[in-house]
Design an enzyme around this catalytic site. Structure first.
Site, short mmCIF file in Angstrom:
data_model
loop_
_atom_site.label_atom_id
_atom_site.label_comp_id
_atom_site.label_asym_id
_atom_site.label_seq_id
_atom_site.Cartn_x
_atom_site.Cartn_y
_atom_site.Cartn_z
N PRO A 89 0.82 -1.22 0.00
CA PRO A 89 0.00 0.00 0.00
C PRO A 89 0.86 1.27 0.00
O PRO A 89 0.36 2.35 -0.28
CB PRO A 89 -0.80 -0.09 1.31
CG PRO A 89 -0.60 -1.47 1.83
CD PRO A 89 0.65 -2.02 1.21
N GLU A 116 3.24 -7.80 8.76
CA GLU A 116 3.30 -6.33 8.75
C GLU A 116 4.14 -5.78 7.60
O GLU A 116 4.17 -4.58 7.36
CB GLU A 116 3.88 -5.80 10.08
CG GLU A 116 3.01 -6.06 11.29
CD GLU A 116 1.61 -5.49 11.12
OE1 GLU A 116 1.47 -4.28 10.87
OE2 GLU A 116 0.65 -6.28 11.26
N ARG A 154 -3.56 -9.45 -20.41
CA ARG A 154 -4.53 -9.07 -21.44
C ARG A 154 -3.95 -8.08 -22.45
O ARG A 154 -4.53 -7.85 -23.49
CB ARG A 154 -5.84 -8.60 -20.84
CG ARG A 154 -5.74 -7.43 -19.89
CD ARG A 154 -7.07 -7.09 -19.28
NE ARG A 154 -8.02 -6.60 -20.24
CZ ARG A 154 -9.12 -7.24 -20.63
NH1 ARG A 154 -9.43 -8.39 -20.11
NH2 ARG A 154 -9.91 -6.72 -21.53
N ASP A 169 -10.50 -1.34 -23.99
CA ASP A 169 -10.68 -1.34 -22.53
C ASP A 169 -10.76 0.07 -21.98
O ASP A 169 -10.18 1.00 -22.54
CB ASP A 169 -9.49 -2.03 -21.85
CG ASP A 169 -9.55 -3.54 -21.96
OD1 ASP A 169 -10.59 -4.05 -22.36
OD2 ASP A 169 -8.53 -4.18 -21.63
N1 ADE Z 1 -0.49 -5.42 -0.22
C1 ADE Z 1 -1.37 -5.10 0.74
N2 ADE Z 1 -2.18 -4.11 0.35
C2 ADE Z 1 -1.79 -3.77 -0.92
C3 ADE Z 1 -2.22 -2.82 -1.85
N3 ADE Z 1 -3.21 -1.96 -1.60
N4 ADE Z 1 -1.59 -2.77 -3.04
C4 ADE Z 1 -0.56 -3.60 -3.31
N5 ADE Z 1 -0.12 -4.51 -2.46
C5 ADE Z 1 -0.71 -4.62 -1.27
#
Ligand code: ADE
Length: 254
Positions: A89, A116, A154, A169
Site C-alpha cells: 500500500p 506487517e 490481457r 478497454d
Molecule cells: N499489499 C497489501 N495491500 C496492498 C495494496 N493496496 N496494493 C498492493 N499490495 C498490497
C-alpha cells in the site's frame, strides 16, 4: 512474458491465474509463471520466515535473508531487464499507463509481502519499484500480484480472442469504457439504445465515443482533465453534456 512471483502462498497465486484469459495465456505459452517461496530459503529446520519487529508493536515482519535469497534466485532465472516490484500500500499507485510500459519487458519479478511487511533493508537493496493497487490494505501482496499479472496478460498480443480487444478497454484511451448490451432487445421494460440496432457503423462508433466521453465526464472528471480532446471529441462531449443538462430531473442517468 515471464512472471516470477515470490510468495509464501504459491498455490493461491497459481489458482488465481488458472482460469479464463490468464489461464489460456499460460497454457498457450504466451505467459509463464514461476513461484519462489521464501520458506525454501529459511535458515532453520522449521522454515521460519518471520520475526518480531524491532521497536515493538503488533504483528511480525518478514526476515531479510530468506526473502533476499528468493529474490536473487528469481532475478537470476528471469530475462534480462526484468524489474523487481514489491506490492504494497506504500507503493506508487498502479495505472494502465504503467502497465503498458511494463508489458514491453520480457519478464517481471513480483514480491508479495505478508504480516506487517518485509524488512526494509531488503527492499532498499533489491527492489526496483514499489506499486500499490489502491488505497486500502490487503492481507498480503498475492491478490495485488494477481491483479498486476491479469492486467498485463490481457495486453500481450494474442491473449484476447479475435472479438476482444485491449484497445477498447477502459483507460486505454484515457477514458472509461462505453456501456454494452446483448440480447434480448428489451429486458424488463428497458430497450437497447436504438442506434446499436441500426447497423450504421459510423453512428454506432460516434455513440460509443460520446458515451465513453460522457461517462468519464460524469464519473472521473480527473481523467478528462489530464487528456487532450480532439475537436470531434469536444463536439461529442458537448452534445452529451447538453443532453444531460436538458434531461428532466430524476430521469435515467445514462
Ligand atoms: N499489499 C497489501 N495491500 C496492498 C495494496 N493496496 N496494493 C498492493 N499490495 C498490497
Amino acid at each position: 512474458m515471464q512472471f516470477h512471483v515470490i510468495t509464501l502462498f504459491p498455490e493461491a497465486v497459481r489458482q488465481m491465474l488458472g482460469c479464463g484469459v490468464t489461464g489460456r495465456a499460460l497454457k498457450a505459452g504466451l505467459a509463464s509463471l514461476r513461484t519462489w517461496n521464501p520458506r525454501d530459503y529459511a535458515e532453520d529446520e522449521r522454515g521460519t520466515v518471520d520475526d518480531r519487529p524491532f521497536g515493538g508493536g503488533p504483528g511480525m515482519v518478514m526476515m531479510a535473508e530468506p526473502v533476499s535469497l528468493a529474490i536473487q534466485q528469481a532475478r537470476t532465472a528471469s530475462p534480462q531487464g526484468s524489474r523487481v516490484v514489491y506490492l504494497s500500500p506504500q507503493g506508487r499507485p498502479l495505472n494502465q499507463h504503467r502497465l503498458v510500459a511494463a508489458a514491453r519487458n520480457d519478464g517481471l519479478v513480483l514480491l508479495c509481502g505478508r504480516y506487517e511487511g518485509i524488512d526494509e533493508r531488503v527492499l532498499a537493496d533489491q527492489v526496483d519499484e514499489e506499486w500499490s493497487i489502491g488505497d486500502y490494505v490487503l492481507s498480503g501482496g498475492e491478490l495485488a500480484a494477481a491483479v498486476v499479472m491479469d492486467a498485463l496478460i490481457r495486453l500481450l498480443p494474442g491473449a484476447l480472442g479475435k472479438n476482444e480487444s485491449a484497445e477498447q478497454d477502459s483507460f486505454m484511451q484515457g477514458l472509461l469504457d462505453c456501456p454494452h448490451y446483448t440480447r434480448p432487445e428489451r429486458w424488463r421494460g428497458q430497450p437497447v439504445p436504438q442506434v446499436l440496432r441500426s447497423g450504421d457503423h459510423g453512428a454506432i462508433e460516434n455513440w460509443r465515443k460520446r458515451q465513453a466521453l460522457g461517462r468519464t465526464w460524469r464519473r472521473r472528471p480527473d481523467l478528462l482533465a489530464r487528456r487532450q480532446l480532439s475537436e470531434d471529441e469536444q463536439r461529442l462531449l458537448q452534445d452529451y453534456i447538453d443532453d444531460y443538462n436538458s434531461r428532466p430531473r430524476g430521469a435515467d442517468e445514462e
